[in-house]
Motif scaffolding. Structure first.
Motif, PDB file in Angstrom:
ATOM      1  N   ALA A 127       0.832  -1.208   0.000  1.00  0.00           N
ATOM      2  CA  ALA A 127       0.000   0.000   0.000  1.00  0.00           C
ATOM      3  C   ALA A 127       0.863   1.254   0.000  1.00  0.00           C
ATOM      4  O   ALA A 127       0.564   2.242  -0.692  1.00  0.00           O
ATOM      5  N   GLY A 128       1.963   1.232   0.754  1.00  0.00           N
ATOM      6  CA  GLY A 128       2.856   2.385   0.779  1.00  0.00           C
ATOM      7  C   GLY A 128       3.530   2.631  -0.555  1.00  0.00           C
ATOM      8  O   GLY A 128       3.662   3.783  -0.993  1.00  0.00           O
ATOM      9  N   GLY A 141       3.266   5.819  -2.938  1.00  0.00           N
ATOM     10  CA  GLY A 141       4.433   6.515  -3.466  1.00  0.00           C
ATOM     11  C   GLY A 141       4.394   6.638  -4.973  1.00  0.00           C
ATOM     12  O   GLY A 141       4.751   7.679  -5.534  1.00  0.00           O
ATOM     13  N   ALA A 142       3.957   5.561  -5.651  1.00  0.00           N
ATOM     14  CA  ALA A 142       3.865   5.613  -7.117  1.00  0.00           C
ATOM     15  C   ALA A 142       2.815   6.622  -7.568  1.00  0.00           C
ATOM     16  O   ALA A 142       3.037   7.370  -8.539  1.00  0.00           O
ATOM     17  N   ALA A 157      10.422  12.232   0.879  1.00  0.00           N
ATOM     18  CA  ALA A 157      11.587  12.853   0.248  1.00  0.00           C
ATOM     19  C   ALA A 157      11.340  13.199  -1.208  1.00  0.00           C
ATOM     20  O   ALA A 157      12.039  14.060  -1.767  1.00  0.00           O
ATOM     21  N   ILE A 158      10.364  12.545  -1.855  1.00  0.00           N
ATOM     22  CA  ILE A 158      10.059  12.892  -3.248  1.00  0.00           C
ATOM     23  C   ILE A 158       9.648  14.352  -3.344  1.00  0.00           C
ATOM     24  O   ILE A 158      10.099  15.092  -4.227  1.00  0.00           O
ATOM     25  N   GLY A 159       8.794  14.778  -2.417  1.00  0.00           N
ATOM     26  CA  GLY A 159       8.364  16.176  -2.418  1.00  0.00           C
ATOM     27  C   GLY A 159       9.493  17.128  -2.120  1.00  0.00           C
ATOM     28  O   GLY A 159       9.585  18.211  -2.728  1.00  0.00           O
ATOM     29  N   ILE A 160      10.391  16.749  -1.185  1.00  0.00           N
ATOM     30  CA  ILE A 160      11.514  17.623  -0.847  1.00  0.00           C
ATOM     31  C   ILE A 160      12.443  17.800  -2.041  1.00  0.00           C
ATOM     32  O   ILE A 160      12.897  18.915  -2.362  1.00  0.00           O
TER      33      ILE A 160
END
Length: 600
Positions: A400-401, A405-406, A464-467
């Motif tokens: 689910a995580g 994320g995808a 971290a994707i957003g950062i």
């Protein structure tokens, strides 16, 4: 206006982006190659993802210390257990207190799970005790009424000693004691004296004070007290059956280090023997260092013990006394948690170090050394429950995580393409490079520092994707602002970088500071989130400085971006750019630059 010094590059100059990018890609390729070379191509998984074992240990009071269960001793026990488990190389094992007298240990699957379970609750109370008598492990037949009972001794017929400068003594079980010799003469064994050993030991045992029929305590004579204690210990020794696990575990329950005890051990043929042992001459606290090593001379695994300064003196004193005794009273027993690990004989004074040998293999020798190296637990623990944790629930949550994320990555990608168009290719490449670096480092940190990926750590990677995307957006917006001011692309890329760099550094510093504080003040799985967040924040800085900036500088030279193609994301018309900046000269001849074209 003064001309800039020759050879000094201004803050907005492009430098050598090709060289920077090449070196960075070489380093990334080397790290990926190192990951495949090591064989660890996947990050280690924590107990919530891989499954494992959860052990509940309940503390018990130490004999003679009824108030030993307290916060200090519990925290000390947790620290020792943590060091023992880490010494085995178990990754992400969790040891923490629960309530006043319970400790919970979580051991992930796929690590040294069996060894960790065996060692984590082992008290590891080590004592060196003089041997008073040895007999077969089965109960001694009751004597007839015609004579007084006497214990017999196996005598350890295989015992021998060497008189070399570095003394080595060996019993029939293969046990040895080594140390520096003081030159004491060796003693010869006489079987005629072995039957008296138990009596001499039992006379040293204290006895409880009896009370009379009225309830008042009386003070018996020392001879009466010793006689009662001798009879009780002799009866216990005769009745002891070392082939019974239940009797072995209770053989010396409640006895302190200064009390004589009965104990069990095995010889080299795995046959049980029982002992009467005198008060402890040395304790585990006198051991400075312990190692499991291979003895090349005798082709066997042994455990070496190095004593402290005070311990070496005690060891020298006891071996000096024992070397003058006859067998079996010239032996000393190495007793671990009430069990005799070995009982070597002594023929001369030893000091400095000792070694335990027997039927060790590499794993068992290193396990025992690991336990002894980190000291004894201040409390005795009973294994209350052992629960096997399956990875089914964790796998579902991980799935689910990853889906979340995808989805988040896809939404970010759609936004970048719709808003930045051609610039989105640079952002996607940077995100891919950042993902490769993160995955590679996590895989290498598994065997390196025992890092294990758990669900909170996965959450940290998703955040971290957003950062990372935010850093690209800051840089792209600075470039577009410069184009809106009327500058062409190549100077806009270089002029935007110093301001974007400061913003990125400040933003990432705040994120890293939050991750560091969270890592320090939390325990358990939350630390996995903080660690991953901090790691990806550092990688964001590395990728933006060493990949995104050089790639942007190189692509700014391409006609697609340089000429402001409508799909480049840098079209001056779409951005509402002002007319190009012009140069105007003042009367004094100095050139100046204005933000707006000079009016006619």
């Amino acid at each position: 206006m003064a001309a800039p010094k020759k050879g000094r590059r201004s803050a907005g100059s492009p430098g050598r982006p090709g060289r920077t990018l090449s070196l960075f890609l070489i380093v990334v390729a080397a790290m990926v190659g190192g990951m495949f070379w090591s064989g660890d191509t996947h990050p280690r998984l924590g107990i919530d993802l891989a499954g494992g074992t959860t052990i509940t240990l309940k503390a018990q009071n130490t004999p003679g210390k009824p108030n030993a269960i307290n916060k200090t001793n519990m925290n000390t026990a947790v620290d020792i257990m943590n060091r023992r488990v880490n010494g085995l190389g178990v990754s992400e094992a969790e040891v923490q207190t629960q309530g006043k007298d319970n400790i919970i240990v979580n051991i992930p699957k796929g690590t040294n799970e069996a060894q960790a379970r065996q060692q984590v609750g082992q008290t590891a109370q080590l004592y060196f005790r003089p041997v008073e008598t040895v007999a077969a492990g089965a109960p001694t037949p009751q004597p007839s009424s015609s004579g007084s009972p006497k214990a017999t001794s196996s005598g350890k017929p295989g015992a021998k000693a060497s008189g070399s400068p570095t003394a080595s003594s060996k019993d029939s079980g293969g046990s040895k004691a080594t140390g520096k010799s003081s030159g004491s003469p060796s003693a010869t064994a006489s079987s005629s004296t072995q039957g008296r050993a138990v009596t001499s030991a039992l006379k040293k045992a204290p006895s409880p004070k009896p009370s009379d029929s009225s309830g008042a305590k009386t003070s018996p004579s020392p001879s009466a007290s010793a006689s009662q204690s001798t009879a009780a210990l002799q009866k216990k020794f005769q009745a002891l059956d070392c082939t019974s696990k239940a009797q072995r575990s209770k053989a010396n329950a409640g006895a302190g280090p200064k009390d004589p005890i009965v104990a069990c051990g095995q010889d080299s043929n795995k046959q049980w023997e029982k002992y009467v042992l005198g008060p402890a001459a040395l304790a585990g606290t006198d051991v400075k260092k312990s190692q499991g090593v291979f003895d090349q001379q005798n082709a066997q695994w042994i455990v070496t013990l190095d004593f402290t300064g005070a311990g070496s003196k005690k060891f020298s004193k006891i071996t000096s006394q024992l070397s003058k005794q006859q067998s079996p009273m010239n032996q000393f027993a190495i007793v671990l948690d009430g069990n005799v690990e070995s009982a070597p004989s002594v023929s001369q004074t030893l000091s400095g170090s000792a070694q335990i040998s027997g039927s060790f293999n590499q794993q068992s020798a290193k396990d025992l050394a690991n336990v002894l190296s980190y000291g004894a637990l201040p409390l005795t623990f009973h294994e209350e429950t052992v629960t096997t944790v399956t990875a089914a629930l964790g796998s579902e949550q991980l799935k689910a995580g990853l889906i979340a994320g995808a989805v988040g990555f896809a939404l970010v990608l759609i936004y970048l393409i719709a808003y930045y168009r051609g610039l989105s290719a640079i952002a996607v490449l940077s995100l891919v490079v950042s993902a490769i670096l993160t995955y590679t480092i996590m895989s290498l940190l598994g065997p390196g520092i025992g890092f294990a990926l758990n669900l909170p750590a996965v959450c940290g990677a998703i955040v971290a994707i957003g950062i990372t995307a935010d850093s690209f957006i800051v840089y792209f917006e600075r470039i577009r602002d410069e184009i809106r001011e009327g500058r062409s692309l190549r100077p806009a890329v270089e002029r935007a970088w110093p301001r974007a760099r400061r913003t990125v550094l400040v933003s990432d510093f705040v994120s890293f500071l939050a991750a560091a504080v969270l890592f320090i003040v939390t325990v358990g799985k939350v630390q996995g989130f903080a660690f991953t967040l901090g790691l990806t924040t550092i990688l964001d800085v590395v990728v933006v400085f060493l990949f995104t900036k050089p790639v942007m500088t190189l692509l700014a030279r391409r006609p697609f971006f340089l000429n402001g193609h409508p799909w480049s994301g840098l079209d001056p018309k779409r951005l509402g750019a002002k007319p190009p900046l012009r140069r105007s000269r003042r009367t004094g001849g100095s050139a100046t630059s204005s933000d707006h074209p000079k009016e006619a």
